[in-house]
Design a protein around this motif. Structure first.
Motif, PDB file in Angstrom:
ATOM      1  N   LEU A  41       0.845  -1.189   0.000  1.00 13.97           N
ATOM      2  CA  LEU A  41       0.000   0.000   0.000  1.00 13.97           C
ATOM      3  C   LEU A  41       0.882   1.242   0.000  1.00 13.97           C
ATOM      4  CD1 LEU A  41      -2.484  -1.101   2.790  1.00 13.97           C
ATOM      5  CD2 LEU A  41      -2.810  -1.274   0.324  1.00 13.97           C
ATOM      6  N   THR A  42       0.371   2.309  -0.586  1.00 12.91           N
ATOM      7  CA  THR A  42       1.073   3.587  -0.533  1.00 12.91           C
ATOM      8  C   THR A  42       0.201   4.564   0.235  1.00 12.91           C
ATOM      9  OG1 THR A  42       0.139   4.236  -2.654  1.00 12.91           O
ATOM     10  CG2 THR A  42       2.335   3.233  -2.684  1.00 12.91           C
ATOM     11  N   SER A  43       0.836   5.496   0.907  1.00 16.24           N
ATOM     12  CA  SER A  43       0.077   6.453   1.703  1.00 16.24           C
ATOM     13  C   SER A  43      -0.587   7.485   0.794  1.00 16.24           C
ATOM     14  CB  SER A  43       0.972   7.130   2.728  1.00 16.24           C
ATOM     15  OG  SER A  43       2.034   7.780   2.086  1.00 16.24           O
ATOM     16  N   SER A  44      -1.659   8.038   1.313  1.00 14.59           N
ATOM     17  CA  SER A  44      -2.375   9.087   0.587  1.00 14.59           C
ATOM     18  C   SER A  44      -2.716  10.193   1.579  1.00 14.59           C
ATOM     19  CB  SER A  44      -3.655   8.525  -0.038  1.00 14.59           C
ATOM     20  OG  SER A  44      -4.589   8.201   0.976  1.00 14.59           O
ATOM     21  N   GLN A  47      -4.494   8.786   4.665  1.00 16.58           N
ATOM     22  CA  GLN A  47      -3.873   7.772   5.515  1.00 16.58           C
ATOM     23  C   GLN A  47      -2.541   8.272   6.044  1.00 16.58           C
ATOM     24  OE1 GLN A  47      -3.640   4.813   2.471  1.00 16.58           O
ATOM     25  NE2 GLN A  47      -5.344   3.665   3.328  1.00 16.58           N
ATOM     26  N   ARG A  49       1.265   7.815   7.149  1.00 19.42           N
ATOM     27  CA  ARG A  49       2.363   6.961   6.685  1.00 19.42           C
ATOM     28  C   ARG A  49       2.679   5.833   7.664  1.00 19.42           C
ATOM     29  NH1 ARG A  49       6.788  11.143   4.877  1.00 19.42           N
ATOM     30  NH2 ARG A  49       5.183  12.668   4.516  1.00 19.42           N
ATOM     31  N   LYS A  51       0.679   4.281   9.688  1.00 19.70           N
ATOM     32  CA  LYS A  51      -0.344   3.240   9.599  1.00 19.70           C
ATOM     33  C   LYS A  51      -0.134   2.380   8.351  1.00 19.70           C
ATOM     34  CE  LYS A  51      -5.223   2.370  10.067  1.00 19.70           C
ATOM     35  NZ  LYS A  51      -6.483   2.890  10.535  1.00 19.70           N
ATOM     36  N   VAL A  52       0.151   3.006   7.235  1.00 16.23           N
ATOM     37  CA  VAL A  52       0.403   2.281   5.989  1.00 16.23           C
ATOM     38  C   VAL A  52       1.639   1.407   6.131  1.00 16.23           C
ATOM     39  CG1 VAL A  52       1.024   2.552   3.550  1.00 16.23           C
ATOM     40  CG2 VAL A  52      -0.797   3.941   4.542  1.00 16.23           C
ATOM     41  N   ARG A  53       2.685   1.938   6.765  1.00 11.41           N
ATOM     42  CA  ARG A  53       3.912   1.166   6.969  1.00 11.41           C
ATOM     43  C   ARG A  53       3.626  -0.085   7.807  1.00 11.41           C
ATOM     44  NH1 ARG A  53       7.091   4.223  10.252  1.00 11.41           N
ATOM     45  NH2 ARG A  53       7.048   5.847   8.680  1.00 11.41           N
ATOM     46  N   ASN A  56       1.788  -2.641   5.697  1.00  9.11           N
ATOM     47  CA  ASN A  56       2.720  -3.298   4.771  1.00  9.11           C
ATOM     48  C   ASN A  56       3.584  -4.321   5.495  1.00  9.11           C
ATOM     49  OD1 ASN A  56       1.906  -2.060   2.392  1.00  9.11           O
ATOM     50  ND2 ASN A  56       3.260  -0.316   2.689  1.00  9.11           N
TER      51      ASN A  56
END
Length: 141
Positions: A41-44, A47, A49, A51-53, A56
């Motif tokens: 997933l990539t952050s937007s 979201q 970063r 949480k996305v990390r 992943n």
């Protein structure tokens, strides 16, 4: 008989049915390559970063657990290699098959379901359409 067989897994119960077939099709000196692909997933703007990390990292850990679980299903005398990749599953499956010199991909007709399947699309269908080698489609019981 096939010399190198790629066995993708998503950790679903259906992937285990592939194990039954792979040993019957492998040459005595063959190799099984178990592959699991973790999505990325990539952050937007919506979201964070961190949480996305974390998501992943969790997906990668699940992929590592999937290949380890499947490897345990084989006898120690079987030559098994495990690989974990990150990216789009169908693309990575075909990419790894080419890179590793596999001559057969054994894949379940469906793996995970529900929202996960909707988001990823039909990985199996994409592998079938784009593979440059033989693909054995294992129908689920």
């Amino acid at each position: 008989m096939y010399k190198k067989i790629l066995l993708p897994t998503d950790g679903s119960e259906y992937a285990e049915q592939e194990v039954e077939r792979v040993t019957n099709l492998m040459a005595d000196d063959g190799e099984i390559i178990i592959l699991s692909v973790a999505g990325k997933l990539t952050s937007s703007a919506f979201q964070r970063r961190t949480k996305v990390r974390k998501l992943n990292q969790r997906m990668k850990k699940e992929a590592e657990e999937s290949v380890a679980k499947m490897k345990k299903m084989f006898d120690d005398s079987v030559n098994v290699k495990t690989i974990v990749e990150t990216g789009f599953p169908a693309e990575k499956i075909n990419e790894v098959a080419e890179r590793e010199g596999a001559d057969l991909i054994i894949i379940a007709s469906s793996g995970k379901s529900g929202l996960h399947r909707f988001i990823l699309g039909s990985v199996t269908e994409k592998v079938l359409k784009n593979a440059n080698i033989d693909v054995l489609l294992v129908h689920n019981d």
